[in-house]
Write a protein that holds these residues in place. Structure first.
Motif, short mmCIF file in Angstrom:
data_model
loop_
_atom_site.label_atom_id
_atom_site.label_comp_id
_atom_site.label_asym_id
_atom_site.label_seq_id
_atom_site.Cartn_x
_atom_site.Cartn_y
_atom_site.Cartn_z
N UNK B 175 33.46 37.95 27.07
CA UNK B 175 34.30 38.92 27.37
C UNK B 175 34.58 38.91 29.09
N UNK B 176 33.82 38.46 29.92
CA UNK B 176 33.96 38.41 31.09
C UNK B 176 34.99 37.40 31.54
N UNK B 177 35.14 36.10 30.85
CA UNK B 177 36.04 35.15 31.11
C UNK B 177 37.49 35.80 30.56
N UNK B 178 37.54 36.40 29.41
CA UNK B 178 38.75 37.18 28.72
C UNK B 178 39.50 37.90 30.15
N UNK B 179 38.55 38.46 30.64
CA UNK B 179 38.99 39.58 31.75
C UNK B 179 39.69 38.55 33.12
N UNK B 180 38.88 37.49 33.33
CA UNK B 180 39.48 36.74 34.33
C UNK B 180 40.86 36.13 34.04
N UNK B 181 40.93 35.72 32.79
CA UNK B 181 42.19 35.14 32.29
C UNK B 181 43.43 36.27 32.21
N UNK B 182 42.93 37.35 31.99
CA UNK B 182 44.03 38.32 32.01
C UNK B 182 44.33 38.76 33.57
N UNK B 183 43.50 38.60 34.43
CA UNK B 183 43.79 38.86 35.74
C UNK B 183 44.63 37.74 36.49
N UNK B 184 44.23 36.59 35.95
CA UNK B 184 44.78 35.50 36.62
C UNK B 184 46.30 35.41 36.05
N UNK B 185 46.39 35.71 34.84
CA UNK B 185 48.05 35.82 34.28
C UNK B 185 48.85 36.84 35.03
N UNK B 186 48.05 38.12 35.19
CA UNK B 186 48.97 39.02 35.77
C UNK B 186 49.15 38.78 37.32
N UNK B 187 48.36 37.85 38.11
CA UNK B 187 48.35 37.53 39.16
C UNK B 187 49.44 36.53 39.34
N UNK B 188 49.95 35.93 38.27
CA UNK B 188 51.10 35.14 38.35
C UNK B 188 50.64 33.57 38.33
#
Lengths: 188, 188
Positions: B175-188
């Motif tokens: 779940x932690x990694x899923x959050x990181x992925x979402x954050x990185x995607x959003x971050x461009x």
């Protein structure tokens, strides 16, 4: 000065009566109490599609519109204060405004956590308290997790901890009133 | 992008190993993880007289210096997430920066609260769940108190809830990694 009245009081069967009493006490000290369930300060805002999210947005709008926060930090369904109240405390601290709190349980956080854990609480090889999975307990003699006590201290606020009989812990407002007095004095 | 790694992970017996692993995953997504126990970002700041308050000030300084927060919201010693983590979530939301979270328990908040209350949970005259003292339960099907779910939604964040066996709930980082992925995607 508008004061946001954070706490699990919103869950009481007589929440409206508690809101009225807290506001009455605020007025005695020249303060205006704002209860979470009060109408939105910005009624023109778009309505949220879900009830729960509308409540969230209303509470956030109330906090932003208030000048200070007084939190009921009486332990709620576990060793710590109500999670919503703690969130709001952190939120208001980040806005840089005064935060104060009271707890109607005078046991410190470590003692309450050990009571909660029961036989699962033990001392590790270094003599520190840990739970059944080896996660440590905070044992600083504080009221709650150090972020709560620390946020109130950093805001130069007041944290009142009193022994109140269990049957009165959701109705006793002595600690609440002490916070109002401190806030009114500081406010000049 | 610096990401504050909020959670009760700091209480783990192997907290340093968890900090290293979370930072390693952050780096895979081009993010810089900041663990609460990392050295202060502002080492020149005056030392606090008390250890617990020094920890508070360090955590607050870390949060202010980060661009986003990912919280471990796995229930901790009761139906809700760790109180310190919840405080930090509210704090970062008030700063207007992204907040995300994950819980390694897929039961909703009402279900967990009823399990916690046991026989004390009952339905009132209107059919709503209340505890032994008549205080109501939130029953919106959310992950935790609505302020937590709402803050993450208001920040356009992500809240991951997964069923993880109890023995792995403090170590599973899916779940932690899923959050990181979402954050990185959003971050461009």
């Amino acid at each position: 000065m508008k004061v946001y009245l954070a706490g699990p009081d919103v869950f009481l069967p007589d929440a409206a009566a508690m809101a009225a009493e807290k506001k009455r006490l605020c007025a005695l000290y020249g303060l205006e109490g704002v209860f979470p369930t009060d109408p939105r300060p910005d009624p023109a805002a778009d309505a949220a599609p879900d009830l729960w999210y509308a409540i969230y947005l209303r509470n956030e709008a109330h906090i932003r519109a208030c000048d200070a926060l007084v939190a009921n930090l009486t332990p709620f369904r576990g060793p710590s204060a109500d999670a919503g109240t703690v969130y709001e405390l952190g939120f208001m601290r980040a806005l840089g405004r005064p935060v104060l709190g009271y707890s109607n349980d005078d046991a410190d956080f470590s003692t309450r956590t050990r009571r909660f854990l029961g036989d699962a609480a033990r001392r590790d090889a270094e003599g520190e308290w840990v739970d059944g999975e080896g996660l440590s307990l905070e044992s600083f003699g504080l009221t709650d997790n150090l972020m709560i006590d620390g946020g109130i201290r950093a805001a130069d606020g007041m944290l009142v901890r009193r022994a109140v009989p269990a049957a009165q812990r959701w109705s006793d407002l002595t600690g609440f009133e002490a916070c109002l007095k401190a806030l009114a004095t500081r406010n000049g």
